[in-house]
Each structure stands twice: as structure tokens, then as C-alpha cells.
Design an enzyme around this catalytic site. Sequence first.
Site, PDB file in Angstrom:
ATOM      1  N   THR A 482       0.652  -1.236  -0.106  1.00 11.90           N
ATOM      2  CA  THR A 482       0.139  -0.278  -0.460  1.00 11.90           C
ATOM      3  C   THR A 482       0.964   1.435   0.013  1.00 11.90           C
ATOM      4  O   THR A 482       0.299   2.632  -0.462  1.00 11.90           O
ATOM      5  CB  THR A 482      -0.702   0.232   1.093  1.00 11.90           C
ATOM      6  OG1 THR A 482      -0.401  -1.068   2.665  1.00 11.90           O
ATOM      7  CG2 THR A 482      -1.810  -0.955   0.602  1.00 11.90           C
ATOM      8  N   ALA A 524      -2.779   4.512   6.980  1.00 13.89           N
ATOM      9  CA  ALA A 524      -2.422   6.121   6.736  1.00 13.89           C
ATOM     10  C   ALA A 524      -3.304   7.217   7.583  1.00 13.89           C
ATOM     11  O   ALA A 524      -2.039   7.632   8.089  1.00 13.89           O
ATOM     12  CB  ALA A 524      -2.914   6.221   5.038  1.00 13.89           C
ATOM     13  N   ILE A 647      -4.480  13.236  -0.256  1.00 17.78           N
ATOM     14  CA  ILE A 647      -3.482  12.358  -1.077  1.00 17.78           C
ATOM     15  C   ILE A 647      -1.683  12.417  -0.147  1.00 17.78           C
ATOM     16  O   ILE A 647      -1.429  13.653  -1.184  1.00 17.78           O
ATOM     17  CB  ILE A 647      -3.828  12.135  -1.926  1.00 17.78           C
ATOM     18  CG1 ILE A 647      -5.225  12.501  -3.005  1.00 17.78           C
ATOM     19  CG2 ILE A 647      -3.223  11.818  -3.230  1.00 17.78           C
ATOM     20  CD1 ILE A 647      -5.759  10.581  -2.018  1.00 17.78           C
ATOM     21  N   LYS A 651       1.180   9.447  -6.590  1.00 16.92           N
ATOM     22  CA  LYS A 651       1.931   8.172  -7.578  1.00 16.92           C
ATOM     23  C   LYS A 651       1.766   6.555  -6.595  1.00 16.92           C
ATOM     24  O   LYS A 651       0.803   5.686  -7.222  1.00 16.92           O
ATOM     25  CB  LYS A 651       3.221   8.003  -7.056  1.00 16.92           C
ATOM     26  CG  LYS A 651       4.204   6.703  -8.142  1.00 16.92           C
ATOM     27  CD  LYS A 651       5.536   7.773  -8.141  1.00 16.92           C
ATOM     28  CE  LYS A 651       5.779   6.995  -9.345  1.00 16.92           C
ATOM     29  NZ  LYS A 651       7.732   7.411  -9.357  1.00 16.92           N
ATOM     30  N   THR A 652       1.280   6.214  -5.668  1.00 14.68           N
ATOM     31  CA  THR A 652       0.722   5.403  -4.803  1.00 14.68           C
ATOM     32  C   THR A 652      -0.361   5.302  -4.463  1.00 14.68           C
ATOM     33  O   THR A 652      -0.704   4.001  -5.101  1.00 14.68           O
ATOM     34  CB  THR A 652       1.908   4.867  -3.446  1.00 14.68           C
ATOM     35  OG1 THR A 652       1.698   6.037  -2.432  1.00 14.68           O
ATOM     36  CG2 THR A 652       3.554   4.687  -3.722  1.00 14.68           C
ATOM     37  N   LYS A 719      -7.880  10.579   4.360  1.00 15.24           N
ATOM     38  CA  LYS A 719      -9.159   8.976   4.003  1.00 15.24           C
ATOM     39  C   LYS A 719      -9.109   7.594   4.651  1.00 15.24           C
ATOM     40  O   LYS A 719     -10.092   7.064   4.648  1.00 15.24           O
ATOM     41  CB  LYS A 719     -10.403   9.532   4.048  1.00 15.24           C
ATOM     42  CG  LYS A 719     -10.620  10.528   4.403  1.00 15.24           C
ATOM     43  CD  LYS A 719     -12.475  11.538   3.628  1.00 15.24           C
ATOM     44  CE  LYS A 719     -13.403  12.555   4.015  1.00 15.24           C
ATOM     45  NZ  LYS A 719     -14.227  12.926   3.195  1.00 15.24           N
ATOM     46  N   GLY A 722      -7.430   1.669   0.793  1.00 12.62           N
ATOM     47  CA  GLY A 722      -7.243   0.759  -0.015  1.00 12.62           C
ATOM     48  C   GLY A 722      -8.558   0.345  -0.365  1.00 12.62           C
ATOM     49  O   GLY A 722      -8.361  -0.974  -1.114  1.00 12.62           O
ATOM     50  N   GLU A 723      -9.143   0.459   0.352  1.00 10.48           N
ATOM     51  CA  GLU A 723     -11.270  -0.672  -0.084  1.00 10.48           C
ATOM     52  C   GLU A 723     -11.594   1.049  -0.962  1.00 10.48           C
ATOM     53  O   GLU A 723     -12.428   0.038  -1.875  1.00 10.48           O
ATOM     54  CB  GLU A 723     -11.822  -0.146   1.262  1.00 10.48           C
ATOM     55  CG  GLU A 723     -10.999  -0.338   2.745  1.00 10.48           C
ATOM     56  CD  GLU A 723     -10.250  -1.775   2.989  1.00 10.48           C
ATOM     57  OE1 GLU A 723     -10.854  -2.658   2.150  1.00 10.48           O
ATOM     58  OE2 GLU A 723      -9.766  -1.275   3.768  1.00 10.48           O
TER      59      GLU A 723
END
Lengths: 756, 203
Positions: A482, A524, A647, A651-652, A719, A722-723
Site C-alpha cells: 500500500t 495512512a 492524498i 503516485k502510490t 481518509k 485501500g478499499e
Amino acid sequence: MSQTIATPPSIHLDTDYIGKPTSRVDGPAKVAGTAKYAAEFNVPNLLYGYVVSSPIAKGKITRIDAAPVLALPGVRQVFSHENVPHLAFLDRSYKDDVAPGGSPFRPLHDAEIKFSQQPVALVVADTFELARYAASILHIEYEEAAHETELARHIDDAYEPGRGKTGYKPPKSRGNFGRGWEQGVAHMEARYSHHAQHHNPMENFATTVEWLGDKKLKIYDKTQGAFNSQQYLTKIFGLSKDQARVISKYTGGGFGSGLRPQYQLFLAVMAALELERSVRVSLTRQQMFSFGHRPETLQHVAMATNPDGSLAGINHFAVAETSQFEDFTENVVGWSGMLYDCKNVKLGYRLAKLDVFTPLDMRAPGAASGSIALEIAMDEMAYAAGLDPLEFRLRNYSDFDQAEKLPYSSKNLRACYHEGAAKFGWERRSPEPGSMRDDNLLVGWGMGGGIWDASKQPAQVLASLDADGHLTVSSGTNEIGTGTYTIMTQIAAESMGLPLEAVTFILGDTTLPESPLQGGSWTAASVGTAVQEACTALGEELLKQAKKMDHPAFKDAKIDDVQFANGQLRLRSDATQAVVLRDLVQASGEPKIEAKNSKLPGLIGMVKPPKYSMHAHNAVFVEVKVDPDLMTVHVTRVVNAVAAGRIINPKTARSQVLGSVVWGISSALMEESVMDHRFGRFMNHSLAEYHVPVNADIHDIDVIFVHEEDAAVNPLGIKGLGEVGLLGVAAAVANAIYHATGKRVRDLPITIDKLL
Amino acid sequence: MSPVTQVPAERPPVALAPTQPITLHINGQDHFLTIAPWTTLLDALREYLALTGTKQGCDHGQCGACTVLVDGKRINSCLSLAVMQEGADIQTIEGLGTEENLHPLQQAFIDHDAFQCGYCTPGQICSAQGLINEGKAKTEDEVRELMSGNICRCGAYSNILTAIMEVLGNKEDGAEVSNAPMPKQEWSAGAARAEMGPVEPAK
Ligand code: FES
Ligand code: FES
């Protein structure tokens, strides 16, 4: 004397890494093959364990004949329920941090078989090849009992789970759906289903246990939570934390599969303790289908609209499978009471017990399943109401969380709709199914979207500056791909005004400060905030040291008066008044100056009643091209617009969303674990037959991060990603297929046979 | 209740494979090892030679994580026995480049974020080098198709494509590639033997 020019506090620094597309700091190790995963620690005198799996789904073991296997030179032991050591007795000792209600599975506990492919024995030998061979000839007899694995036959005995995962809340209905339905002028009602899915990260589960003598173990585990593995082991085996050190520096994909300790961890540790040797146990790809999975779910949605296109009522009901021994719950239907504005919402969620392993969180658990039904239903409703699917969603836009009765801390889904649609060219869509063509190919455009929690867990971080001016920041979180290493390095570097090269972030070790499981899209926000706090605390220590050094400029300075930039501590009001950080450490006489974040803010934040509903959103637009003769589907274009706060690394972050889109396409068109109910067994348990996309299946994907500022979620405004990117993708593909072909397929994956 | 038997009860044959000494030529170096014939090239690399850059994702030739180059051709090392590769030039990810001296494909993978968890990555990169050696794929569609033996569960496909296209483009343009890890030969030959030209993909 030249005039000193004060640096305004807002000046842009080269070390302002937050928000910059930074290449992964762990990139070189990953591309050079030096990043080490759990099965790659070749410790001396290693033994290999190979797992034997049950061929039956239910029944009991009546005989194990280990003698011929034990007679093979080089075979050290065959572990089974017959000789497993006496371990912890109570169920709660086997509960990991995210165990749902019920009685957790205990490997090799007794003769009973609860699911197909249950581990029944572990053969330990000097080489991997020998262990595998010996396992293949182990004679075991079973008494098979009748099993039940078919969810559709158990809808009537499904029950409302009272208990489930920690934090599980039963869905709340509101208003009066029946009345809404009656008052509505247009209606839709349909059933949706999808089959079980297995996470299948590329790295198979494995644990290497290094025996250090005296029950002291160094455990390299594939996990999404080193601390979770550790506490599981200490409770079961009665080990101290020092004896059970768990290390997980790199994880070859998780997607939820590493949230609970898998049985190879138990088996490897048990064998190491019994044999007093270092042991590795790796699961095979086939065995990756032997544990938790996304549960098969059957859903029913009914909707009605008022004459103005507003929703008059939503009814969403789901039945999902669970095991006989645990109540695995997830939030499948709750989102349908949040995403759109509607007074009359009726929600229901039930579980049915089957002879399978307990399901497990899998990327966007619950929401991925729920959004398939909700977002296909929204498309069906839009058609029934004679509205464009985007226009229909805009007419039902919700600025307020009606389920929790709270305002959103921020919600820029509207921008996702507008920017996504503009990029995609949605206004050129002609609504009639089958009305768009590219030569002889049928073209379909569909859309969907979703909502996911923005949450935060307490995390601890240590920040340490050494006498060379190098900053090491550490926390026992995980890197599952991640970008954790990278974004934590960025946050720390920016906080301390250091170049990335001067910062190292260390993770994945239970000797580090404790961090929550890597899951739920909260890493994060949780660890990132803690990194920032630890750096602030370190800054205060450094300022104290500056004051000790009799530096006149800093005598009365408060932390807000100073700034960290270019490897210096300097006054905001006068940048020439500066001291080099390295010098501060050297002058302290200590090898390093360090500080931890305090745990308190997170805990206080958790008991206060929430003022806001905090969520990330997305909107996704999909183009498919379908061959009218062969009905082959290609997803040619996807635009995924995401509103997920700030963000940290575009990039990631983009890669996270790209991966989510691939997952969505997979779940729409390919992925299913096919259960043969005669055997109660997943029959396609290999990567040749469990289909996931390959490079040729993936075409243009555009990712948009819409602007969203949110001071309420956490100081960094994160926020989590991942999902959310996965939501609505599968539904959008299904909707695009309907638009291309006029065929509404509600049973996913949409394979060719369902279109012909 | 009905009885089920896993493996027949009669005593199974003791089929221990005797070990034998072999020499494997890997990344320009000879490695001597004593190994049983049933050991795959993949396990020989990972378990016996500590070359763990080559990954195992399925052991059945279904995922591509174990891709290495043998005489410049990409193969699934899980489908080959180590003893079959005596005398061959084997190149693994460790031989393509190092963290300090990255191969252009490795650099392009980092630049374009062509991975997430990194587990499929060595296989993807070796496969991409094999694809370049084959000299067949030119267009994006061709590269997608001929890279489809390597699964990436993280779904980094579009970035993998961009990374490979960039390296292919540079090669076509005849651009200088300065950071060649194997100085004696053009990096793009990929093979351990300098004289070897592009090869046909293995059937
Ligand atoms: S491990 Fe060889 S192809 Fe999967
Ligand atoms: S980067 Fe994780 S599987 Fe490809």
C-alpha cells in the site's frame, strides 16, 4: 551588514513531500529481489513442515498411520491431533484481534473435520522435498458425514447475528419502506448473487520460525499485523512477548487474508517448540483456498421512485454464509441507507451456517458485495424511472448521513460525478441498450460508486535523530504494497524538514512501538498521524536541547516559533537564526535524541461522541465492448474518481486505485471459487482455474482524485484508499454490459455462458 | 457416515531420491551443489542457494512469479528441475541489476510504480527482459498479450505496461543506457552470453 530577510512561515520547502508523487522508498529492494518475505529467511538448521489437508468436508479422522512416514530417513515428526501438545484450553486464548464471535478454529485440535481442506497433519522433515513427499504418502482414514455447503438451500434457517466482528452493528431501518413503495410511481425489484472469492495474494502464506534456544523464537510471518500474530501465540503457547518476536517486513499482498493469523503460523511455532528446531511451514496455492474468503452472498433489492425521480423507498436484504463455529459479519447493506437520500429504508442482514471455514474480510469487506447489488439496482431503477443513471444519482444526492444522523465531515462525491463524467465523456452516451457500436462490437457505458469509512486507530511511533542527523521513525505496522514505507517517510521528512534520504521508516517488528492491523484503509490516517505527532514531540526535544546550548535566539522560543528546514532548527521570524540538527544531538552527549507520540489523543478521540460522519466516496465510469456473436467482454476504458481527503502520495495512491479497478473487473467477469456441493470442496483451487485478470485483460484506466479538504478526520486530512476504489466497479461493468447488450446479469461473475 | 481413505494403506515405497553433485551457472558464476533430482530449479535457487529474489506463487507454472532467464529465454523455474539446467546460463533478478546499480527495467518499474507488494515483480521484470530478447512485441497490445503469463494480484498491469514500453522505446531509439549492470554486454541482450541474439519465445 547585509539585511537579514526573514523567511515567511508559509514558504515552500523542498522537503514538503506530502502530496508529491514520490517513488517508493522500498522500490529498489523490491525490483532487485532483495526485499525478503516470510519464507525467505534461510536460517541455519532449518526443518520444513508440509501440511496435509482433509479430503472431506465433514466427519472425523478414524486412523492415522504415521509409522511408514516416520520410517523415512530425514522425517522428523508427523504432528496430528493424536500427538499435538497440550495447549491453552479456553476459546478466548485462540481469539485474535479480529476474531468474530464464536469459537475459533484450533488446528490439529481433535479428530473432527469441519471443512474441506482442513489441516489434519504436519509432516516435518529435513528438506522441503522430503516433507512434501512424506506428506503425500501419509495414510489417513476418515468417517465422512453429510455436509451442507449450499447457501441457497439455507436461506430459511438464516438468522440475525447478534454478535460478530468487533464493531459490527446490525443495519438500521428507517421510515416506512412499504409506504414508500406504494407511493412510488416507478419500481424495481431483483435478486443478486456472487460466489465465494479467495484473496489469493501472490505470496502464499508462510512462517519461518527461528529457534534461538530456551523457547525464544524469532518468527517471520506473513501477516497484516505482527502484533496480532504475537498476541495469538503468547496466549496459546504461554510464551512471553520476548519469546515470541514476530517480524514481517514485507508482505506479498494481503487484501485482508493476513488480518487473522493463518494456521501455518500455529503449526510452525508448535513444531519449533516441540522439536526445538527452526521450522518453516509454507502453504501451497491449493491450500490458499482452505481458509477465510469473501462469503458467498445472496441479495435482494427493491426500490421505488417518486414522480420527480427522488427515491421513495429502498429495501436491501442480504444473506451470507458463515462457518458452523464463528459468526462472520460484515456491513453489506448498511451503505444502502447512506449513499443516497431516502426517507424510507428497510435493511436486513442474515447469516447461514455452512460446513466451510469462517469467511474473512476481503478488500472492501461487505461494501464490495453490497455495492454490487445497490449499484446495479440503481441502474435498473434509473431505467425504470426513465432517467440517465448519473442524473438519477445526482437527484438523490445526500449531504447528510441519514443512518447516523450526522453531517459529513466532508463529502465531495459531487465532484467525483462531474469530473469523472467529463473525463469519460458521459454526455455522449445514448441511453438505449444496444444503441452504441464500434464497428461490429457492441459498446456499453455504465457507472457506479460507493462509500467507505474513514477511520483511525491508536498507533504508537518513535522518532529518533542520531548524531549524523539521520532520522529513524519506527512503528510495528505493515507494508502490504500500500506504500506504507513511502508515505510514512514522506510525512516524517516533511515534518522534520529533512530530505527523504535522511529518513528511514522501520516497520513490521513486535519490538517496535505498537501499531494496529494493516487493514480497513486506516493505516495512512492512524500511523501517519502518529508519525506527525512523534515528529512534533521530537521537535520539542530538539528545541529543549537548543535552549540548553545557550543559543540566544531560542531562549524564549516556543515550538510554534520555530521551524525545521534544511536539516536545521530555525526561527520562523528569522531564518538566519538556525542550528544544525546534527549539532544538537552531538551537543547532547547522547547517541540520539528521541520522542514518542503520546497515545492519548487517539483514545480521547474515540470515546467522544462523534460530531461528523467520516467517509470516502467514489464514482466510476466503465466502457465495455462486447462481441455480438461470441459475447466476449472487454473492459476498454475505466474512469475512477475518488474523494478520499488528502492524498499523501498521488503516485502510490493511484496504484491503489488502479489495483482496485482490476479487482472490480475481476469480480465482475472472472473471479469465483466454485464449490462442488457433492464434495463440499472448492474445485478450482489453483491459479489456472481461479481466474483473475492478466495484463491482456486490462486497458485504459484513469484515476482522478478530486479535491477534498477535511480537518475533522485527522490533522493530515487523510481518509484512506485501500478499499474505496473498488466500490461500484463490478456494478459499473455489469451496467455497461446491460447497456451494450440489453442483458441484465445479476449473478456475478458475468461469464460468457450467462450472456449467450 | 461412510469411510474415506487418503493414500492407500499398504506401505508406500520408500522413494527417497539420492542426491548428486551438479554445477549451475547462475548470474555469471558457477555454483556447486549436491541435490536430489526431484528438486526444481525454483527450489534450488530459493532453498539451496539463497537466491530468494525468484518468487514462488503456485509451483505449477500458473503465475509467472518464478520466471528466470535460461540461455536468454524466460522460463517458469518451478516447472524445471535443477539437474536439467547444468551447462545452461541462468539469469535471475539478482543478476539483472542490484539496488545500487539498477537495470533499466528495474528503474522503469520504480519510476512508473509498476508494483505494489513487489512479490510478482522479479518475475515480471525477468519476463519483460525475456520478451525484449524475443524481439517480437512492439505495440502495447503485443506487450500486454506476451506479458500475460505473469499474474499481478495487486493489479499493477497498466504501470507494468508503461514501464516496459518505455524501455522498449529507448531501445528502439538506440538510446545510451549507462547503468548496465553487466558491463561486457549490451543490457538488452539480457542473456548471460554476449553473442546471443534475440530468441523465439519458448513454445
Ligand atoms: S511459481 Fe512458477 S509459475 Fe507460479
Ligand atoms: S505487485 Fe503485488 S502481485 Fe504484483
